[in-house]
Scaffold this active site. Structure first.
Site, mmCIF file in Angstrom:
data_model
loop_
_atom_site.group_PDB
_atom_site.id
_atom_site.type_symbol
_atom_site.label_atom_id
_atom_site.label_comp_id
_atom_site.label_asym_id
_atom_site.label_seq_id
_atom_site.Cartn_x
_atom_site.Cartn_y
_atom_site.Cartn_z
ATOM 1 C CG ASP A 70 -0.073 9.015 0.199
ATOM 2 O OD1 ASP A 70 -0.204 7.821 0.581
ATOM 3 O OD2 ASP A 70 -0.669 9.876 0.734
ATOM 4 C CG HIS A 73 -1.886 -1.334 0.777
ATOM 5 N ND1 HIS A 73 -3.239 -0.707 0.395
ATOM 6 C CD2 HIS A 73 -1.902 -2.452 1.459
ATOM 7 C CE1 HIS A 73 -3.826 -1.848 0.360
ATOM 8 N NE2 HIS A 73 -3.057 -2.812 0.936
#
Ligand code: ADP
Ligand code: G6P
Length: 458
Positions: free
Chosen positions: A364, A157
């Site tokens: 991110d 992730h």
């Protein structure tokens, strides 16, 4: 249909009717678990004196969970250590914040062994096993060594760092080798996949052919599968009574002002410092606009035992204080900085009230806040998403106002652009964004990954 075994560090314990209060990942995994049947396995979040492998089982809303407690030392070395002092900063390109300690690595391996030992007897022959995130990279290999022959997938992730950064990790080769125990490895963007493929070809003498990545006699499929949100649920949440109430509170708190919002875990990767400095630059260079905008930053504390998180918190306390001290007036506070979480419906209402969302991480893996903001907008009068080019979400959300968060000037310009954007352009950009957020939602993501895993040959 095969049962599904989901394994992650954190397990969202399902409660009836509470799904709207959990993140999109929890919702998606729970729905996949309900569809396939199976189990969600992970850390309970609790400590125990001496690890003895006791499994806490729970059942709620059609989903079974199994969790284990960990020793204090495990949590220090594995969660606060290797996961969040070593891998998290390194994978977010912050080598300056990365700590390298052999004890951390030892704890990381030990906890992955503990996970493997305890989950192994719970897995049956045809089950699909899906491991999540940087806490558990070596788990697949540990399961194989214990004889598991099931299809095992892994999803990262976070970003996957460039090879030259990754090689700063003393055990980089061991870490990447262990990924070859999986059948399918998933990333959010082409960029992260490219970096992984680069490591395999340049450091391991491996080969890449489409999805197929081979090295050291083992072949896996490495794919891009960008995670989405439960868009329909979030759109509905944004129209709930709780959302309307939160939206009205927002409007009343800033009558006649343009509202800007940021919502992030308090993490240095989120670019909060740079965001504040961008806003500072905007106020400094546009004296006529002072008093006409109001910026709400919501940032609940995260990983508070890790020094770098304590430092970013102190830093932001000081910076928000300095900016407010410099520009505030008797009836105006430039930054409202709030260190707490909100229920999802309220959050949706806050997003809906905001004319601009500032989603400006320095790095991110994906960033779900960007997608939630779009899903919460009023179709007739949507707000503007200002999005960092360094968020994984920027690969899909090209119609946002894209910005380089390292440049305070660019951030200030992006705020000006967003404030001045005519309604037709806002609607046009939002329509393109919401189409993507609806099409590639969390259920689409889950299916994409699990279909690939189901197709993977043993
Ligand atoms: P990360 O996973 O790194 O924290 P994401 O943006 O991908 O970043 O996901 C964050 C999730 O946490 C989103 O679903 C967001 O709504 C939620 N969240 C973040 N801050 C808050 C808050 N203050 N209150 C409630 N939910 C929050
Ligand atoms: C990111 C990570 C997740 C993690 C979450 C919250 O999204 O990718 O694995 O669960 O942050 O962090 P925490 O340390 O509180 O679990």
């Amino acid at each position: 249909m095969s049962r599904l075994i989901v394994i992650s560090n954190r397990v969202a314990v399902p409660k009836k009717g509470a799904s709207a209060n959990q993140g999109g990942l929890a919702v998606a995994l729970q729905s996949a678990l309900r569809e396939h049947g199976g189990l969600w396995f992970g850390w309970s979040g609790e400590t125990c004196e001496t690890f003895d492998g006791t499994i806490h089982r729970a059942e709620g809303d059609g989903v079974n969970t199994a969790t284990i407690d960990l020793e204090e030392q495990d949590i220090d070395e594995y969660y606060n250590g290797f996961a969040n002092r070593t891998l998290w900063p390194l994978f977010h390109y912050r080598i300056d914040l990365t700590e390298f300690e052999r004890d951390f690595e030892g704890g990381y391996q030990r906890v992955n062994d503990r996970f493997a030992d305890t989950v192994m007897p719970l897995v049956e022959e045809p089950d699909l096993v899906w491991v999540h995130d940087y806490h558990l990279i070596p788990l697949g290999q540990k399961l194989r060594r214990r004889g598991m022959r099931n299809r095992i997938g892994f999803f990262l992730h976070t970003p996957w760092p460039p090879t030259r950064l990754l090689t700063a990790l003393p055990s980089h080769r061991k870490l990447v080798d262990s990924l070859f125990a999986y059948d399918v490895v998933g990333f959010h963007t082409e960029d992260w996949l490219d970096s992984f493929q680069h490591y395999v070809t340049s450091m391991m003498g491996g080969t890449v052919d489409g999805d197929i990545v081979s090295a050291g006699g083992r072949t896996i499929r490495a794919i891009v599968a960008p995670i989405g949100i439960d868009t329909a649920e979030f759109e509905a949440a944004a129209r709930s009574d709780e959302a309307n109430f939160a939206r009205d509170r927002m409007y009343m708190s800033a009558t006649g002002r343009s509202l800007m919002v940021g919502v992030d875990r308090l993490d240095y990767s989120k670019g909060l410092r740079e965001r504040f400095l961008g806003y500072d630059r905007f106020l400094a260079s546009h004296p006529d606009r002072r008093g006409l905008t109001s910026f709400l930053q919501i940032a609940p504390p995260s990983r508070e035992k890790v020094d770098t998180y304590q430092e970013i918190r102190a830093d932001l306390d000081a910076l928000s204080g300095r900016i407010n001290g410099e520009y505030a007036d008797i009836d105006w506070t430039p930054i409202r900085y709030v260190n707490r979480g909100y229920p999802r419906e309220e959050l949706a209402g806050i997003y809906r009230a905001a004319h601009i969302a500032l989603v400006t991480p320095l790095r991110d893996g994906m960033n779900l806040v960007a997608k939630e903001y779009v899903a919460a907008q009023d179709p007739n009068d949507p707000g503007v998403l200002v999005l960092s080019v360094f968020a994984g979400a920027a690969a899909q959300m090209r119609e946002a106002v894209l910005v380089n968060p390292y440049s305070a000037e660019e951030m200030a310009d992006a705020i000006v652009t967003a404030l001045a954007m005519p309604r037709e352009e806002r609607i046009r950009r939002w329509q393109a964004l919401i189409d993507g957020v609806r099409r590639e939602d969390v259920f689409w993501w889950c299916r994409l990954f699990l279909d690939t895993l189901e197709d993977a040959s043993e």
